[in-house]
Design a protein around this motif. Structure first.
Motif, PDB file in Angstrom:
ATOM      1  N   ILE A  79       0.868  -1.180   0.000  1.00  0.00           N
ATOM      2  CA  ILE A  79       0.000   0.000   0.000  1.00  0.00           C
ATOM      3  C   ILE A  79       0.900   1.224   0.000  1.00  0.00           C
ATOM      4  O   ILE A  79       1.723   1.391   0.907  1.00  0.00           O
ATOM      5  CB  ILE A  79      -0.923   0.039   1.233  1.00  0.00           C
ATOM      6  N   ALA A  80       0.771   2.059  -1.022  1.00  0.00           N
ATOM      7  CA  ALA A  80       1.504   3.323  -1.057  1.00  0.00           C
ATOM      8  C   ALA A  80       0.848   4.259  -0.046  1.00  0.00           C
ATOM      9  O   ALA A  80      -0.348   4.515  -0.104  1.00  0.00           O
ATOM     10  CB  ALA A  80       1.452   3.931  -2.458  1.00  0.00           C
ATOM     11  N   PHE A 112      -7.206   0.431   7.578  1.00  0.00           N
ATOM     12  CA  PHE A 112      -7.429  -0.924   8.091  1.00  0.00           C
ATOM     13  C   PHE A 112      -8.349  -1.719   7.172  1.00  0.00           C
ATOM     14  O   PHE A 112      -8.169  -2.928   7.008  1.00  0.00           O
ATOM     15  CB  PHE A 112      -7.958  -0.894   9.524  1.00  0.00           C
ATOM     16  N   ASP A 113      -9.311  -1.059   6.529  1.00  0.00           N
ATOM     17  CA  ASP A 113     -10.152  -1.738   5.532  1.00  0.00           C
ATOM     18  C   ASP A 113      -9.299  -2.228   4.360  1.00  0.00           C
ATOM     19  O   ASP A 113      -9.475  -3.352   3.874  1.00  0.00           O
ATOM     20  CB  ASP A 113     -11.260  -0.821   5.026  1.00  0.00           C
ATOM     21  N   GLN A 114      -8.378  -1.366   3.893  1.00  0.00           N
ATOM     22  CA  GLN A 114      -7.496  -1.763   2.788  1.00  0.00           C
ATOM     23  C   GLN A 114      -6.614  -2.944   3.195  1.00  0.00           C
ATOM     24  O   GLN A 114      -6.452  -3.901   2.438  1.00  0.00           O
ATOM     25  CB  GLN A 114      -6.602  -0.587   2.364  1.00  0.00           C
ATOM     26  N   ILE A 115      -6.044  -2.859   4.385  1.00  0.00           N
ATOM     27  CA  ILE A 115      -5.179  -3.934   4.878  1.00  0.00           C
ATOM     28  C   ILE A 115      -5.952  -5.245   4.958  1.00  0.00           C
ATOM     29  O   ILE A 115      -5.498  -6.287   4.467  1.00  0.00           O
ATOM     30  CB  ILE A 115      -4.560  -3.565   6.247  1.00  0.00           C
ATOM     31  N   THR A 116      -7.127  -5.205   5.564  1.00  0.00           N
ATOM     32  CA  THR A 116      -7.958  -6.403   5.700  1.00  0.00           C
ATOM     33  C   THR A 116      -8.310  -6.990   4.337  1.00  0.00           C
ATOM     34  O   THR A 116      -8.232  -8.203   4.124  1.00  0.00           O
ATOM     35  CB  THR A 116      -9.249  -6.066   6.483  1.00  0.00           C
ATOM     36  N   SER A 117      -8.667  -6.136   3.397  1.00  0.00           N
ATOM     37  CA  SER A 117      -9.010  -6.588   2.062  1.00  0.00           C
ATOM     38  C   SER A 117      -7.815  -7.256   1.370  1.00  0.00           C
ATOM     39  O   SER A 117      -7.943  -8.348   0.829  1.00  0.00           O
ATOM     40  CB  SER A 117      -9.495  -5.403   1.226  1.00  0.00           C
ATOM     41  N   LEU A 118      -6.659  -6.614   1.433  1.00  0.00           N
ATOM     42  CA  LEU A 118      -5.467  -7.177   0.770  1.00  0.00           C
ATOM     43  C   LEU A 118      -4.979  -8.445   1.450  1.00  0.00           C
ATOM     44  O   LEU A 118      -4.558  -9.388   0.779  1.00  0.00           O
ATOM     45  CB  LEU A 118      -4.357  -6.134   0.722  1.00  0.00           C
ATOM     46  N   LEU A 119      -5.017  -8.502   2.749  1.00  0.00           N
ATOM     47  CA  LEU A 119      -4.585  -9.726   3.440  1.00  0.00           C
ATOM     48  C   LEU A 119      -5.559 -10.857   3.182  1.00  0.00           C
ATOM     49  O   LEU A 119      -5.147 -12.016   3.073  1.00  0.00           O
ATOM     50  CB  LEU A 119      -4.425  -9.476   4.951  1.00  0.00           C
ATOM     51  N   GLY A 120      -6.827 -10.553   3.055  1.00  0.00           N
ATOM     52  CA  GLY A 120      -7.818 -11.572   2.725  1.00  0.00           C
ATOM     53  C   GLY A 120      -7.589 -12.137   1.347  1.00  0.00           C
ATOM     54  O   GLY A 120      -7.691 -13.334   1.138  1.00  0.00           O
ATOM     55  N   GLU A 121      -7.221 -11.268   0.401  1.00  0.00           N
ATOM     56  CA  GLU A 121      -6.951 -11.713  -0.963  1.00  0.00           C
ATOM     57  C   GLU A 121      -5.727 -12.618  -1.012  1.00  0.00           C
ATOM     58  O   GLU A 121      -5.723 -13.623  -1.692  1.00  0.00           O
ATOM     59  CB  GLU A 121      -6.728 -10.508  -1.896  1.00  0.00           C
ATOM     60  N   THR A 122      -4.670 -12.272  -0.252  1.00  0.00           N
ATOM     61  CA  THR A 122      -3.452 -13.082  -0.311  1.00  0.00           C
ATOM     62  C   THR A 122      -3.629 -14.401   0.424  1.00  0.00           C
ATOM     63  O   THR A 122      -3.084 -15.402   0.014  1.00  0.00           O
ATOM     64  CB  THR A 122      -2.229 -12.332   0.252  1.00  0.00           C
TER      65      THR A 122
END
Length: 125
Positions: A79-80, A112-122
């Motif tokens: 995340i930039a 935190f929404d972005q983090i949760t979304s990206l970690l869920g995808e990975t």
């Protein structure tokens, strides 16, 4: 515990974001610039990277490019996290390999929404 690498040259911002991340249950590793970030990723693979863009030694764009080139199969979400929030800046960050873009000042709920979304995808891959 999920580790996030926070790459930020501003001490106050690094401390604030680190505290907020730890408060959400994340382990936090830090780097002061892009060069330290590239080295940190070579030593241990964090689950996600928060990458400032404008830094000394090696900026976040070049650091992201080097991290991606070092191991193309390893897709650590980036995340930039930047004060530069013009549309061209977001396009430049994504072209370098950043998965998301978050302008400063940080809106922690959105981050935190972005983090949760990206970690869920990975974790689903």
């Amino acid at each position: 515990m999920t580790t996030i690498l926070l790459v930020e040259d501003n001490h106050d911002i690094r401390d604030l974001v680190s505290r907020k991340l730890r408060g959400q249950g994340f382990a936090v590793a830090t780097a002061n610039n892009g060069l330290e970030a590239v080295l940190a990723c070579a030593q241990t693979a964090p689950a996600l990277i928060l990458m400032d863009i404008n830094m000394p030694e090696l900026d976040g764009i070049e650091a992201t490019i080097q991290i991606r080139a070092a191991d193309p199969e390893q897709r650590i979400p980036v995340i930039a996290l930047t004060a530069y929030a013009l549309p061209d800046d977001e396009e430049r960050a994504k072209a370098a390999g950043c998965d998301a873009f978050h302008p400063k000042p940080v809106d922690f709920n959105k981050l935190f929404d972005q983090i949760t979304s990206l970690l869920g995808e990975t974790s689903a891959s």
